[in-house]
Scaffold this motif. Structure first.
Motif, PDB file in Angstrom:
ATOM      1  N   MET A 184       2.350 -21.924  12.863  1.00  0.00           N
ATOM      2  CA  MET A 184       1.064 -22.409  13.358  1.00  0.00           C
ATOM      3  C   MET A 184       0.209 -23.037  12.257  1.00  0.00           C
ATOM      4  SD  MET A 184       1.343 -21.910  16.538  1.00  0.00           S
ATOM      5  CE  MET A 184       2.412 -20.956  17.645  1.00  0.00           C
ATOM      6  N   GLY A 185       0.836 -23.310  11.100  1.00  0.00           N
ATOM      7  CA  GLY A 185       0.172 -24.061  10.061  1.00  0.00           C
ATOM      8  C   GLY A 185      -0.811 -23.285   9.222  1.00  0.00           C
ATOM      9  N   PHE A 186      -0.713 -21.948   9.218  1.00  0.00           N
ATOM     10  CA  PHE A 186      -1.644 -21.113   8.453  1.00  0.00           C
ATOM     11  C   PHE A 186      -0.869 -20.460   7.316  1.00  0.00           C
ATOM     12  CE2 PHE A 186      -4.319 -17.437   7.546  1.00  0.00           C
ATOM     13  CZ  PHE A 186      -5.590 -17.983   7.630  1.00  0.00           C
ATOM     14  N   GLU A 187      -1.285 -20.731   6.082  1.00  0.00           N
ATOM     15  CA  GLU A 187      -0.505 -20.302   4.922  1.00  0.00           C
ATOM     16  C   GLU A 187      -1.100 -19.132   4.161  1.00  0.00           C
ATOM     17  OE1 GLU A 187      -0.008 -23.796   2.560  1.00  0.00           O
ATOM     18  OE2 GLU A 187       1.377 -24.750   3.973  1.00  0.00           O
ATOM     19  N   HIS A 188      -2.345 -18.758   4.447  1.00  0.00           N
ATOM     20  CA  HIS A 188      -2.966 -17.649   3.714  1.00  0.00           C
ATOM     21  C   HIS A 188      -2.571 -16.322   4.351  1.00  0.00           C
ATOM     22  CE1 HIS A 188      -5.239 -20.455   1.327  1.00  0.00           C
ATOM     23  NE2 HIS A 188      -5.768 -21.002   2.416  1.00  0.00           N
ATOM     24  N   VAL A 189      -1.292 -16.031   4.298  1.00  0.00           N
ATOM     25  CA  VAL A 189      -0.767 -14.844   4.971  1.00  0.00           C
ATOM     26  C   VAL A 189       0.324 -14.217   4.118  1.00  0.00           C
ATOM     27  CG1 VAL A 189       0.821 -16.300   6.312  1.00  0.00           C
ATOM     28  CG2 VAL A 189       0.280 -13.992   7.124  1.00  0.00           C
ATOM     29  N   ALA A 190       0.302 -12.895   4.034  1.00  0.00           N
ATOM     30  CA  ALA A 190       1.267 -12.160   3.225  1.00  0.00           C
ATOM     31  C   ALA A 190       1.714 -10.909   3.971  1.00  0.00           C
ATOM     32  CB  ALA A 190       0.647 -11.789   1.877  1.00  0.00           C
ATOM     33  N   ILE A 191       2.760 -10.295   3.438  1.00  0.00           N
ATOM     34  CA  ILE A 191       3.345  -9.077   4.024  1.00  0.00           C
ATOM     35  C   ILE A 191       3.184  -7.941   3.031  1.00  0.00           C
ATOM     36  CG2 ILE A 191       5.534  -8.015   4.756  1.00  0.00           C
ATOM     37  CD1 ILE A 191       6.414 -10.979   5.399  1.00  0.00           C
ATOM     38  N   LEU A 192       2.816  -6.776   3.536  1.00  0.00           N
ATOM     39  CA  LEU A 192       2.772  -5.586   2.688  1.00  0.00           C
ATOM     40  C   LEU A 192       4.198  -5.124   2.444  1.00  0.00           C
ATOM     41  CD1 LEU A 192       1.384  -3.283   1.196  1.00  0.00           C
ATOM     42  CD2 LEU A 192       1.146  -2.097   3.400  1.00  0.00           C
ATOM     43  N   ASP A 193       4.667  -5.260   1.220  1.00  0.00           N
ATOM     44  CA  ASP A 193       6.034  -4.874   0.888  1.00  0.00           C
ATOM     45  C   ASP A 193       6.193  -3.361   1.059  1.00  0.00           C
ATOM     46  OD1 ASP A 193       8.635  -5.213   0.086  1.00  0.00           O
ATOM     47  OD2 ASP A 193       8.175  -5.321  -2.059  1.00  0.00           O
ATOM     48  N   GLY A 194       7.130  -2.975   1.910  1.00  0.00           N
ATOM     49  CA  GLY A 194       7.335  -1.557   2.178  1.00  0.00           C
ATOM     50  C   GLY A 194       6.500  -1.016   3.316  1.00  0.00           C
ATOM     51  N   GLY A 195       5.554  -1.823   3.811  1.00  0.00           N
ATOM     52  CA  GLY A 195       4.768  -1.433   4.969  1.00  0.00           C
ATOM     53  C   GLY A 195       3.985  -0.150   4.801  1.00  0.00           C
ATOM     54  N   LEU A 196       3.690   0.498   5.924  1.00  0.00           N
ATOM     55  CA  LEU A 196       2.926   1.743   5.904  1.00  0.00           C
ATOM     56  C   LEU A 196       3.596   2.830   5.067  1.00  0.00           C
ATOM     57  CD1 LEU A 196       0.457   3.340   6.973  1.00  0.00           C
ATOM     58  CD2 LEU A 196       1.900   4.044   8.894  1.00  0.00           C
ATOM     59  N   PRO A 197       4.931   2.997   5.107  1.00  0.00           N
ATOM     60  CA  PRO A 197       5.543   4.031   4.265  1.00  0.00           C
ATOM     61  C   PRO A 197       5.207   3.879   2.786  1.00  0.00           C
ATOM     62  CG  PRO A 197       7.115   3.298   5.902  1.00  0.00           C
ATOM     63  CD  PRO A 197       5.937   2.373   6.007  1.00  0.00           C
ATOM     64  N   SER A 198       5.139   2.638   2.289  1.00  0.00           N
ATOM     65  CA  SER A 198       4.789   2.416   0.894  1.00  0.00           C
ATOM     66  C   SER A 198       3.344   2.814   0.624  1.00  0.00           C
ATOM     67  CB  SER A 198       5.008   0.940   0.525  1.00  0.00           C
ATOM     68  OG  SER A 198       4.673   0.702  -0.819  1.00  0.00           O
ATOM     69  N   TRP A 199       2.458   2.497   1.562  1.00  0.00           N
ATOM     70  CA  TRP A 199       1.042   2.872   1.438  1.00  0.00           C
ATOM     71  C   TRP A 199       0.898   4.394   1.379  1.00  0.00           C
ATOM     72  CZ3 TRP A 199      -3.568   0.231   0.917  1.00  0.00           C
ATOM     73  CH2 TRP A 199      -4.727   0.915   1.236  1.00  0.00           C
ATOM     74  N   VAL A 200       1.575   5.073   2.284  1.00  0.00           N
ATOM     75  CA  VAL A 200       1.494   6.535   2.342  1.00  0.00           C
ATOM     76  C   VAL A 200       2.101   7.165   1.101  1.00  0.00           C
ATOM     77  CG1 VAL A 200       2.294   8.572   3.615  1.00  0.00           C
ATOM     78  CG2 VAL A 200       1.418   6.576   4.864  1.00  0.00           C
ATOM     79  N   GLU A 201       3.206   6.598   0.627  1.00  0.00           N
ATOM     80  CA  GLU A 201       3.876   7.119  -0.564  1.00  0.00           C
ATOM     81  C   GLU A 201       2.947   7.105  -1.782  1.00  0.00           C
ATOM     82  OE1 GLU A 201       7.758   6.012  -3.363  1.00  0.00           O
ATOM     83  OE2 GLU A 201       7.490   5.070  -1.403  1.00  0.00           O
ATOM     84  N   GLN A 202       2.047   6.114  -1.829  1.00  0.00           N
ATOM     85  CA  GLN A 202       1.096   6.026  -2.933  1.00  0.00           C
ATOM     86  C   GLN A 202      -0.072   7.006  -2.771  1.00  0.00           C
ATOM     87  OE1 GLN A 202       1.374   4.135  -5.707  1.00  0.00           O
ATOM     88  NE2 GLN A 202       3.343   3.328  -5.029  1.00  0.00           N
ATOM     89  N   GLY A 203      -0.131   7.692  -1.651  1.00  0.00           N
ATOM     90  CA  GLY A 203      -1.202   8.649  -1.423  1.00  0.00           C
ATOM     91  C   GLY A 203      -2.506   8.020  -0.973  1.00  0.00           C
TER      92      GLY A 203
END
Length: 281
Positions: A111-130
């Motif tokens: 859709m022509g929108f480039e200011h977009v990224a992915i959280l590497d590892g998703g929610l599990p990575s976030w939780v793992e960091q506490g």
């Protein structure tokens, strides 16, 4: 906001930028097509998360095929309801690590929108960091409607007719993200109405090969994976069961430095259903 390292950001980057007013955080979790349990029914979310309804508002209701792209107008309207602005910086995650989030990243690029990224590892990575979690999404009643504008990029998407026309072209390679067993027709498809096998002249690259414990492998590792295929200057078409995991290996190819990448949106849900499509096993 510190500029993110598109197309992936770390949990630490997200924590440091979570309160930025331009940041829009989207949970795009869906259940795996091959799942046999409800492991993705987790009710924890990263604070300030908005729900990206991949199976509802962001799928085309005019077809029975799963997960098909909505029209640009429908995508634009749904994004505006989520409060997405033209100057927003979007980060997408899912609760399975990396599974459905690359699909949404790809959709925004379509859709022509480039200011977009992915959280590497998703929610599990976030939780793992506490880092903290919440038990609800940001309600739409608290969101100001956005001014997002879709600018459709047709080169990122191919149809079955286009696949038929190029599948014997030596300048095109079709990569299939399903398991090797499904590719060969030795494992049953999760949708029982689909035939087994693969598109002629396509090659198998199971999406699990580009991941390591829910995170994307390094650029060097991905380059090594893709080096076993003859990809020099080729157009790459990615396919899978229903257009979800195709975007994982497309993301991997992007990180590895390849261009001219597109997704066969109907994927095997369409090809394996139709009676007149050529199939190899």
């Amino acid at each position: 906001m510190k500029k993110p390292a598109f197309p992936l950001v770390s949990a630490t980057w997200l924590r440091d930028n979570l309160q930025d007013p331009k940041l829009v955080l989207l949970d795009a979790t869906i259940k795996k097509a091959t799942a046999t349990n409800a492991s993705n029914a987790d009710v924890s979310y990263i604070p300030n998360t908005r729900f990206f309804d991949l199976k509802g508002d962001f799928s085309n209701p005019e077809t029975t095929l799963p997960n098909m792209l909505p029209t640009p107008n429908a995508f634009e309207d749904a994004c505006r309801k989520l409060g997405i602005q033209q100057d927003s910086h979007i980060v997408i995650y899912d609760r399975l690590g990396i599974y459905s989030s690359p699909r949404v990243w790809w959709m925004f690029n379509v859709m022509g929108f480039e200011h977009v990224a992915i959280l590497d590892g998703g929610l599990p990575s976030w939780v793992e960091q506490g880092y903290p979690t919440e038990h609800s999404f940001t309600p739409l009643s608290k969101i100001t409607e956005g001014d997002f504008k879709a600018n459709y990029q047709p080169n990122f998407v191919v149809t079955k007719e286009q696949v038929l026309s190029v599948m014997h072209n030596k300048d095109v390679l079709i990569l299939d993200a399903r398991s090797a067993g499904r590719f060969k027709g030795t494992e049953p498809e999760p949708r029982t109405d689909l035939k087994g096998g693969h598109i002629p002249n396509s090659v198998s690259l199971p999406y699990t090969e580009v991941l390591n414990q829910g995170k994307m492998k390094s650029e060097a590792e991905l380059q090594n994976i893709f080096s076993r295929f003859d990809l020099e200057k080729k157009q790459l078409i990615f396919t899978c069961g229903s257009g979800i995991t195709a975007c994982i290996i497309l993301l991997a190819a992007t990180i590895a430095g390849y261009t001219k990448l597109s997704v066969y949106d109907g994927s095997w849900s369409e090809w394996g259903l139709l009676g007149d499509m050529p199939i190899e096993c």
